[in-house]
Scaffold this active site. Structure first.
Site, short mmCIF file in Angstrom:
data_model
loop_
_atom_site.label_atom_id
_atom_site.label_comp_id
_atom_site.label_asym_id
_atom_site.label_seq_id
_atom_site.Cartn_x
_atom_site.Cartn_y
_atom_site.Cartn_z
CD GLU A 484 -3.12 -0.77 2.17
OE1 GLU A 484 -2.92 -0.13 3.12
OE2 GLU A 484 -4.26 -1.47 1.92
CE LYS A 604 -0.88 0.70 6.00
NZ LYS A 604 -2.16 1.22 5.45
#
Length: 807
Positions: A484, A604
């Site tokens: 992401e 992430k």
């Protein structure tokens, strides 16, 4: 955590939102946050009630643009019950001295209990005890019992109970620039001296809502109506040391419910027929006891207590009642308004657990996806693709609900949101179809709705794949992976990345398994499916080719997260940790500095390592071998090490996946990440996010870590496969599961042994497969797996041992 209770001592305004989320009560149909009934929504408290699948769409002006969002609606608040000495202020933790305050969530019975002592001055004290339930046997009922005891004084006490339709969606600060008033046409009334009602509807989805409340008190009350609220007043006569009780029973229906003519009529009728609190509590406890038997879990210590809390919240969001609904898996449960109540890929972490306990719920959740298959096919066509392109965020009707802008609270800027390019959600749906059918033996679903979804998802991936003459490989371009953070190449004018390894490997898995399903379909059904979808042999040949020749990038001996990943700059992790401390949301930090995470080898959450979460080592090696690559143990270990040191863990799912993978790759470090996953919500490690709703995928994933991750349990080829990797910190535990018609199959890992017991039934025997052998257990038999030097060796009981019934 005290065994089977979750307790909070003292009143702490700063922790109120977190407590309210973790003390939410629900039954799979609706849930209510654990706010105190005397408190209204403000900067400290946030009462909220949410019905599964109840959405509404509104358009707002944001940053000079019209933005459309669909939200799970905060429905009228049924909780309000406040009290005061006549002529005084309404008592509450923010308006009166709190002498004592204790909240207890009883997990075994699904009861939230609070005890508070308010100081009234001059030595006078009002003790308040409340018990709250959201009924697990009857999904439309809830009840609140309030006991008042005067200490050191006698006299009157005014009590006001209400249904409040003036609520809005305001539980997430960063959404407050958006229109949150979803309810309209609020009307109130009464049908009896003790019963009041409220009806309303959502503004655009036009879902009608009906609530009715019955108040039982020693003295009759008076009903009146305010704008948005139906209110009942009563005055109690308190005598020092004597307890006076007020019971509030509520029924809630919407126009989405089956077998009703009108939600208001249904609510009024149901609350009028509901028994008293004691009888409601008894049937509620029985329903919870049945759930706990089906989801039996015996894990010692702190980990066991947290796992029970996680299981409690999973069951409150996705109970057997959910099997009757058209709903998906809300990423934040029914516990708050974060992510707007949308359905993401979190079912990938939830269904594998449910498959082995509540397969009927898993099937219903897959039905949610199948009902939206046509919408996914339309989305693919609109994008110039064949097959089905499922949305990254789904709500009521299956259209893409991902917002086009998101707010960075650190910089205050609204930024483009490209997360809708996470097309790997389709692979997650296909994976769940396969896992459900393997665990349940539901060939009827596999051959019908399951095959239809698999076919269209496979078709989408095959159509996305383009041939590259230089690489002599197929490539999938312009996507975003599970990480992401990375949504574009540095300096690129458009979003998307090429050849995300996770996306390509799972696409190859979908293609190969869909081919396998089509080969095994009964010929009449295969012909029907081909005629309906225009499937022909040439297309199947293409799928075969793509499934064997998708490009998987590597750099410096490790699997690349995507093509070009190895060319990105290295981040000075130490400097950023020194400067900011918590860098879980590194993307926001860099953007606020005028930089972008797209420039760095920084993730992430788990991306490539997700492959080690979904697939056993043997299956993952087989997938790479099919793609023409050798994935040996050294390559995988290097890959794990590489990403382990380049991940900020900005998602609660990251610790879970890393703990799962490290249990096999680097066992000594696994427990640290397992603890991170266990404590993610209770410690609010993401910094304020749990107060907006729990993280359902992470909670269910920790349960599955114990169930499948550490036991190496797979349901494959009609057998249970086991490859245990006990951790020193969690080497003794047990659980029960449901497998292909067998209820209450018990597994227990203890002192280097894995014991399996199959209850007596008329079902077929269970095949148990190990690394080097297999054994067949008949119903009524038990067996023991001896773990010696990490090599499982089977010791089958010489004689049949009776297995006790599941208690």
């Amino acid at each position: 955590m005290m065994g089977w209770t979750w307790e909070y001592e003292g009143y702490a305004p700063a922790d109120a939102r977190l407590r309210e989320s973790l003390c939410t009560l629900g039954n799979g149909y609706f849930a209510t946050r654990g706010a105190l009934p005397e408190c209204v929504a403000d900067d400290v408290h946030y009462p909220g009630t949410y019905v599964a699948g109840c959405y509404n769409r509104l358009t707002s002006e944001v940053a000079g643009r019209r933005v459309e969002n669909e939200d799970m609606v905060n429905l009228p608040n049924w909780l309000p019950l406040r009290f005061r000495v006549p002529g005084g202020l309404w008592l509450g933790p923010d308006t009166a001295p709190v002498l004592d305050h204790h909240e207890t969530l009883h997990l075994t019975s699904g009861v939230l209990e609070r005890r508070t002592r308010y100081g009234l001055g001059d030595g006078r004290v009002l003790a308040v005890r409340q018990q709250r339930i959201v009924h697990m046997a009857d999904p439309h009922l809830a009840a609140l019992r309030t006991e008042f005891t005067a200490e050191g004084h006698s006299g009157p006490l005014d009590v006001e109970a209400a249904l409040d339709g003036g609520v809005t969606n305001a539980g997430v600060p960063r959404y407050r620039d958006l229109d949150g008033r979803h309810l309209t046409h609020v009307h109130t009334g009464s049908t009896a001296p003790d019963t009041l009602w409220l009806r309303c509807r959502t503004r655009t989805s036009d879902i009608r809502v009906g609530l009715a409340a019955r108040l039982a008190a020693d003295t009759p009350g008076a009903i009146h109506h305010e704008r948005w609220r139906a209110v009942q007043h009563t005055r109690l006569d308190l005598v020092a040391g004597r307890t006076v009780t007020v019971d509030k029973t509520v029924a809630l229906y919407t126009s989405r419910d089956p077998a009703i003519s009108d939600p208001l009529h249904a609510a009024v009728d149901r609350v009028g027929r509901a028994p008293g609190f004691d009888d409601l509590l008894a049937s509620h406890r029985t329903a919870w006891a049945q759930l706990w038997r089906r989801a039996e879990l015996d894990v010692p210590g702190e980990a066991g207590g947290i796992l029970r809390l996680h299981l409690f919240h999973v069951l409150q969001t996705l109970s057997p009642h959910t099997a009757d609904l058209d709903v998906g898996v809300p990423a934040r449960g029914l516990h708050g308004e974060a992510y707007r109540g949308h359905v993401f890929w979190d079912e990938l972490f939830v269904l594998p657990y449910l498959n082995l306990h509540f397969p009927e719920v898993s099937r219903a959740l897959l039905h949610y996806r199948h009902r939206r298959l046509d919408r996914a096919c339309s989305a693919a066509r609109d994008a110039g693709r064949r097959g089905a392109m499922f949305p990254w965020q789904s709500g009521s009707d299956g259209r893409e609900e991902t917002q086009e802008l998101h707010l960075n609270p650190r910089s205050g800027r609204w930024l483009p949101d490209h997360s809708r390019l996470q097309h790997h959600v389709g692979s997650a749906i296909a994976y769940n179809v396969w896992q459900y059918c393997e665990a349940s033996g539901d060939t009827e679903f596999l051959h019908t709705k399951g095959a239809e979804m698999l076919l269209q998802i496979a078709r989408f991936w095959a159509d996305c794949a383009t041939w590259d003459d230089d690489l002599m490989r197929y490539r999938i371009r312009g996507v975003v992976g599970p990480d992401e953070y990375h949504d574009a190449y540095p300096g690129a004018t458009g979003p998307g990345l090429d050849d995300n390894a996770y996306t390509n490997v799972t696409a190859a898995w979908v293609l190969s398994h869909t081919l396998e399903v089509l080969r095994t379909l009964p010929e009449p059904r295969r012909r029907e499916l081909a005629e309906r979808t225009g499937l022909d042999d040439s297309e199947l040949d293409q799928w075969e080719d793509v499934s064997r020749a998708l490009h998987i990038p590597f750099h410096r001996g490790v699997i690349s997260q995507f093509h070009g990943y190895g060319d990105l700059a290295e981040l000075d992790w130490h400097a950023y940790r020194q400067r900011y401390g918590d860098i879980r949301r590194l993307d926001r930090i860099l953007e606020a500095e005028g930089d972008t995470v797209n420039r760095y080898q920084a993730s992430k959450q788990a991306d490539v390592l997700m492959l080690g979460y979904l697939f056993s080592p043997a299956e993952l090696q087989g997938l790479f071998r099919r793609l023409g690559h050798r994935l040996d143990e050294d390559t995988w270990r290097r890959t794990v090490d590489h990403y382990l040191h380049r991940t900020s863990h900005g998602s609660t799912l990251s610790g879970l996946v890393h703990g799962w993978v490290l249990a096999r790759a680097r066992r000594a470090e696994a427990w640290e990440f397992c603890l991170e996953a266990l404590r993610g919500d209770i410690a609010d490690v993401q910094g304020g996010t749990t107060g907006e709703g729990i993280h359902l995928g992470a909670m269910a994933g920790t349960l599955d870590l114990v169930q499948r991750g550490l036991t190496g349990l797979e349901t494959r080829s009609g057998a249970l496969w086991l490859d245990p990797v006990p951790l020193p910190e969690l080497s003794s535990y047990g659980f029960a599961l449901r497998y292909q018609g067998h209820w209450g199959v018990r597994l227990r890992l203890e002192h280097g042994h894995l014991e399996i017991a199959v209850p007596s039934s008329d079902c077929s025997p269970i095949d148990i497969r190990l690394l080097d052998r297999s054994v067949c257990l008949q119903p009524g038999e038990s067996g023991r797996l001896l773990l010696v030097d990490s090599l499982p060796r089977w010791h089958h009981t010489a004689t049949v041992q009776p297995v006790p019934d599941v208690r």
